[in-house]
Design a protein around this motif. Structure first.
Motif, mmCIF file in Angstrom:
data_model
loop_
_atom_site.group_PDB
_atom_site.id
_atom_site.type_symbol
_atom_site.label_atom_id
_atom_site.label_comp_id
_atom_site.label_asym_id
_atom_site.label_seq_id
_atom_site.Cartn_x
_atom_site.Cartn_y
_atom_site.Cartn_z
ATOM 1 N N ASP A 11 -12.782 -26.079 -8.250
ATOM 2 C CA ASP A 11 -11.698 -25.492 -9.048
ATOM 3 C C ASP A 11 -11.823 -23.970 -9.126
ATOM 4 O O ASP A 11 -10.821 -23.243 -9.068
ATOM 5 C CB ASP A 11 -11.698 -26.083 -10.460
ATOM 6 C CG ASP A 11 -11.238 -27.530 -10.500
ATOM 7 O OD1 ASP A 11 -10.639 -27.995 -9.508
ATOM 8 O OD2 ASP A 11 -11.487 -28.199 -11.524
ATOM 9 N N ILE A 12 -13.056 -23.479 -9.280
ATOM 10 C CA ILE A 12 -13.273 -22.031 -9.348
ATOM 11 C C ILE A 12 -12.821 -21.369 -8.049
ATOM 12 O O ILE A 12 -12.144 -20.332 -8.068
ATOM 13 C CB ILE A 12 -14.758 -21.715 -9.645
ATOM 14 C CG1 ILE A 12 -15.114 -22.119 -11.076
ATOM 15 C CG2 ILE A 12 -15.048 -20.227 -9.429
ATOM 16 C CD1 ILE A 12 -16.588 -22.005 -11.404
ATOM 17 N N GLU A 13 -13.190 -21.959 -6.920
ATOM 18 C CA GLU A 13 -12.816 -21.388 -5.628
ATOM 19 C C GLU A 13 -11.305 -21.320 -5.453
ATOM 20 O O GLU A 13 -10.779 -20.404 -4.816
ATOM 21 C CB GLU A 13 -13.453 -22.210 -4.506
ATOM 22 C CG GLU A 13 -14.957 -22.037 -4.415
ATOM 23 C CD GLU A 13 -15.626 -23.054 -3.499
ATOM 24 O OE1 GLU A 13 -14.898 -23.737 -2.734
ATOM 25 O OE2 GLU A 13 -16.864 -23.178 -3.542
ATOM 26 N N GLU A 14 -10.601 -22.262 -6.055
ATOM 27 C CA GLU A 14 -9.144 -22.297 -5.950
ATOM 28 C C GLU A 14 -8.466 -21.397 -6.971
ATOM 29 O O GLU A 14 -7.479 -20.711 -6.651
ATOM 30 C CB GLU A 14 -8.660 -23.740 -6.149
ATOM 31 C CG GLU A 14 -7.146 -23.896 -6.177
ATOM 32 C CD GLU A 14 -6.694 -25.273 -6.618
ATOM 33 O OE1 GLU A 14 -5.491 -25.424 -6.934
ATOM 34 O OE2 GLU A 14 -7.530 -26.206 -6.666
ATOM 35 N N LEU A 15 -8.979 -21.354 -8.199
ATOM 36 C CA LEU A 15 -8.243 -20.757 -9.317
ATOM 37 C C LEU A 15 -8.755 -19.390 -9.763
ATOM 38 O O LEU A 15 -8.018 -18.613 -10.365
ATOM 39 C CB LEU A 15 -8.269 -21.719 -10.515
ATOM 40 C CG LEU A 15 -7.621 -23.080 -10.250
ATOM 41 C CD1 LEU A 15 -8.004 -24.068 -11.346
ATOM 42 C CD2 LEU A 15 -6.117 -22.936 -10.159
ATOM 43 N N CYS A 16 -10.032 -19.106 -9.514
ATOM 44 C CA CYS A 16 -10.598 -17.800 -9.918
ATOM 45 C C CYS A 16 -11.753 -17.455 -8.981
ATOM 46 O O CYS A 16 -12.904 -17.344 -9.420
ATOM 47 C CB CYS A 16 -11.050 -17.823 -11.381
ATOM 48 S SG CYS A 16 -12.183 -19.170 -11.821
ATOM 49 N N PRO A 17 -11.453 -17.281 -7.698
ATOM 50 C CA PRO A 17 -12.518 -17.133 -6.694
ATOM 51 C C PRO A 17 -13.423 -15.918 -6.891
ATOM 52 O O PRO A 17 -14.544 -15.900 -6.389
ATOM 53 C CB PRO A 17 -11.744 -17.035 -5.373
ATOM 54 C CG PRO A 17 -10.357 -16.627 -5.755
ATOM 55 C CD PRO A 17 -10.115 -17.238 -7.093
ATOM 56 N N GLU A 18 -12.957 -14.920 -7.636
ATOM 57 C CA GLU A 18 -13.783 -13.726 -7.861
ATOM 58 C C GLU A 18 -14.616 -13.830 -9.142
ATOM 59 O O GLU A 18 -15.399 -12.921 -9.450
ATOM 60 C CB GLU A 18 -12.898 -12.477 -7.925
ATOM 61 C CG GLU A 18 -12.182 -12.171 -6.619
ATOM 62 C CD GLU A 18 -13.161 -12.050 -5.457
ATOM 63 O OE1 GLU A 18 -14.174 -11.337 -5.609
ATOM 64 O OE2 GLU A 18 -12.914 -12.669 -4.403
ATOM 65 N N ALA A 19 -14.450 -14.918 -9.874
ATOM 66 C CA ALA A 19 -15.191 -15.067 -11.136
ATOM 67 C C ALA A 19 -16.676 -15.279 -10.875
ATOM 68 O O ALA A 19 -17.077 -15.859 -9.861
ATOM 69 C CB ALA A 19 -14.629 -16.248 -11.926
ATOM 70 N N TRP A 20 -17.473 -14.839 -11.833
ATOM 71 C CA TRP A 20 -18.902 -15.137 -11.823
ATOM 72 C C TRP A 20 -19.155 -16.379 -12.654
ATOM 73 O O TRP A 20 -18.670 -16.480 -13.785
ATOM 74 C CB TRP A 20 -19.707 -13.972 -12.401
ATOM 75 C CG TRP A 20 -19.933 -12.868 -11.419
ATOM 76 C CD1 TRP A 20 -19.208 -11.714 -11.297
ATOM 77 C CD2 TRP A 20 -20.945 -12.826 -10.408
ATOM 78 N NE1 TRP A 20 -19.709 -10.955 -10.273
ATOM 79 C CE2 TRP A 20 -20.776 -11.607 -9.708
ATOM 80 C CE3 TRP A 20 -21.973 -13.691 -10.026
ATOM 81 C CZ2 TRP A 20 -21.603 -11.233 -8.644
ATOM 82 C CZ3 TRP A 20 -22.793 -13.318 -8.975
ATOM 83 C CH2 TRP A 20 -22.617 -12.104 -8.294
ATOM 84 N N LEU A 21 -19.911 -17.308 -12.102
ATOM 85 C CA LEU A 21 -20.345 -18.491 -12.841
ATOM 86 C C LEU A 21 -21.728 -18.210 -13.414
ATOM 87 O O LEU A 21 -22.688 -17.954 -12.667
ATOM 88 C CB LEU A 21 -20.392 -19.714 -11.927
ATOM 89 C CG LEU A 21 -21.040 -20.979 -12.493
ATOM 90 C CD1 LEU A 21 -20.337 -21.452 -13.755
ATOM 91 C CD2 LEU A 21 -21.067 -22.098 -11.448
ATOM 92 N N ILE A 22 -21.830 -18.249 -14.726
ATOM 93 C CA ILE A 22 -23.119 -18.103 -15.414
ATOM 94 C C ILE A 22 -23.527 -19.502 -15.852
ATOM 95 O O ILE A 22 -22.926 -20.073 -16.764
ATOM 96 C CB ILE A 22 -23.007 -17.156 -16.629
ATOM 97 C CG1 ILE A 22 -22.342 -15.819 -16.226
ATOM 98 C CG2 ILE A 22 -24.373 -16.936 -17.259
ATOM 99 C CD1 ILE A 22 -23.075 -15.040 -15.167
ATOM 100 N N ASN A 23 -24.526 -20.042 -15.179
ATOM 101 C CA ASN A 23 -24.896 -21.437 -15.418
ATOM 102 C C ASN A 23 -26.055 -21.556 -16.400
ATOM 103 O O ASN A 23 -27.151 -21.077 -16.137
ATOM 104 C CB ASN A 23 -25.288 -22.139 -14.117
ATOM 105 C CG ASN A 23 -25.769 -23.560 -14.393
ATOM 106 O OD1 ASN A 23 -25.015 -24.375 -14.923
ATOM 107 N ND2 ASN A 23 -27.024 -23.840 -14.092
ATOM 108 N N PHE A 24 -25.786 -22.207 -17.527
ATOM 109 C CA PHE A 24 -26.818 -22.497 -18.520
ATOM 110 C C PHE A 24 -27.128 -24.003 -18.551
ATOM 111 O O PHE A 24 -28.016 -24.443 -19.264
ATOM 112 C CB PHE A 24 -26.339 -22.022 -19.900
ATOM 113 C CG PHE A 24 -27.404 -21.989 -20.954
ATOM 114 C CD1 PHE A 24 -28.476 -21.118 -20.866
ATOM 115 C CD2 PHE A 24 -27.335 -22.820 -22.062
ATOM 116 C CE1 PHE A 24 -29.460 -21.089 -21.849
ATOM 117 C CE2 PHE A 24 -28.310 -22.792 -23.052
ATOM 118 C CZ PHE A 24 -29.373 -21.916 -22.947
#
Length: 440
Positions: A134-147
């Motif tokens: 979903d991130i790749e499709e909808l907000c590809p430039e976003a950073w994922l901060i995984n906790f």
């Protein structure tokens, strides 16, 4: 200046007030416009309680941040600038099973290490892969901060199998830094710890205070009845001869590797006495927390949240986001791709070390570092387990699953590994579609 959109997956978590507090404290440097708290429909009650508390906290602070509560992950992710993941597949009930089922084999039951951590990884990886799609499709430039735990394994999955920009986060390094500062009676900003290792397998090789090596002083402080543990880990005292021989600072989770037999006995005793596993104790902590969160007069993060084990999460998460957004070139301890920083670990695997954080993400400060022989073997063994665990989960490969457990240093034999894997797959069958109808 364009306002930032933040999507928090697992928004109904009891940890959420931590990160909301963090955004409030850094509102001058982070122009957050919207925070979307995303959860699943079965978590609606908790999401509403936490969301309303978040709104009261923001109103009290006078911040202009809009809180959106939703079950629609795709809408929340659309054009997001940062995505924070803090979800738990199966909830605390699944964690309780992770902590219980290994005990009948005399094996440690814990939510991020050993067979319990493996079970959690297998449940979580299919979900994180869907989120990243979903991130790749909808907000590809976003950073994922995984906790989401086990943070190192989940981050490695994302970096190996998706195009998502991801940094893994854990509050253990900042917790260690705060505790060491207390031992020295100094400000945390005045100390530097040379961290190296993996998630929940992290050592402080050296501790520096204003250019002075104070590592030995910290070790003696531990032996002088000072504590370096967390709310979710039994505070067993370290052996003095061992710590002096190691001459490094172990993280709280090292007790599971260095004191395995004692901790297994402790866990069995707690379960047999009726006190239950840590997850079962946390369920009571959460009951009290959510009752408190429901109070319409509460408009700050309650101190009781520290009992949940999430202390300093907001500082770690929001300061990391700020360092990326503001191109600060600060040093943070995060989980990121090795890229040759530690030469005894595969380049494409994830490590936890001091990194320079700027708009490009995380760059490890070490390069071609040779690990001390005292810790290199354990790091390599656990990394072998992690690599196999990712392969098993992504491919639904039962043979890789077996070899992951065999490689794990907390599991004593092949026979035990096979029994654990069979139990694990049966207990978690509703969460493991990748293993459907697969067997030896």
């Amino acid at each position: 200046m364009k306002g930032l959109k933040i999507a928090i997956i697992g928004g109904g978590s009891s940890y959420t007030p931590e990160i909301i507090e963090g955004f409030i404290k850094r509102s001058e440097e982070l122009p957050v416009e919207e925070i979307h708290l995303v959860d699943i429909e079965s978590g609606e009650n908790k999401l509403n309680i936490v969301g309303n508390l978040a709104r009261r906290m923001i109103d009290k602070a006078g911040a202009s941040i809009k809180i959106v509560l939703t079950f629609d992950r795709k809408t929340a992710l659309k054009d997001a600038d940062f995505v924070v993941t803090q979800f738990r597949v199966g909830g605390l009930q699944a964690r309780a099973m992770d902590e219980r089922f290994p005990l009948k084999y005399g094996v440690l039951g814990q939510e991020t290490t050993g067979p319990g951590g493996f079970a959690k990884a297998l449940r979580t990886i299919p979900v994180i892969l869907e989120i990243c799609k979903d991130i790749e499709e909808l907000c590809p430039e976003a950073w994922l901060i995984n906790f989401t735990n086990p943070s190192g394994i989940i981050t490695e999955t994302v970096l190996k199998h998706t195009k998502t920009k991801c940094i893994g986060l854990c509050n253990v390094p900042i917790h260690m830094t705060m505790n060491i500062a207390k031992i020295l009676e100094v400000e945390p900003k005045d100390i530097f710890i040379d961290f190296v290792g993996l998630n929940h397998l992290l050592w402080g090789k050296k501790v520096w205070y204003k250019e002075q090596d104070v590592t030995s002083k910290i070790i003696e402080g531990f032996l002088d009845d000072k504590s370096l543990t967390m709310k979710n880990i039994v505070d067993l005292k370290w052996d003095g001869e061992f710590l002096r021989a190691l001459n490094m600072i172990p993280c709280p989770y090292h007790r599971y590797y260095y004191m395995t037999d004692t901790l297994v006995k402790e866990e069995i005793l707690l379960v047999d006495s009726g006190k239950g596993t840590r997850a079962e104790q946390v369920q009571e902590v959460e009951r009290v927390l959510f009752k408190k969160y429901s109070d319409p007069s509460l408009d700050v993060k309650p101190k009781e949240l520290e009992k949940r084990g999430g202390a300093y999460y907001s500082e770690a998460a929001v300061s990391l986001i700020s360092a990326i957004y503001n191109n600060k070139r600060e040093v943070h301890v995060v989980n990121t791709r090795n890229n040759g920083a530690i030469d005894q670990v595969p380049e494409d695997s994830v490590i936890e070390v001091n990194c320079l954080i700027d708009s490009r993400g995380a760059t490890p400060l070490s390069y071609k570092e040779r690990l001390p022989v005292e810790i290199s073997g354990l790091i390599q063994q656990v990394k072998s387990y992690e690599i196999l665990a990712v392969e098993a989960a992504v491919k639904g490969d039962i043979n890789k699953g077996l070899m992951a457990l065999v490689a794990n240093p907390l599991i004593p034999s092949v026979d035990t590994a096979k029994s654990l894997l069979k139990d694990l797959l049966e207990i978690n069958k509703d969460y493991l579609p990748q293993f459907m109808e697969k067997q030896w």
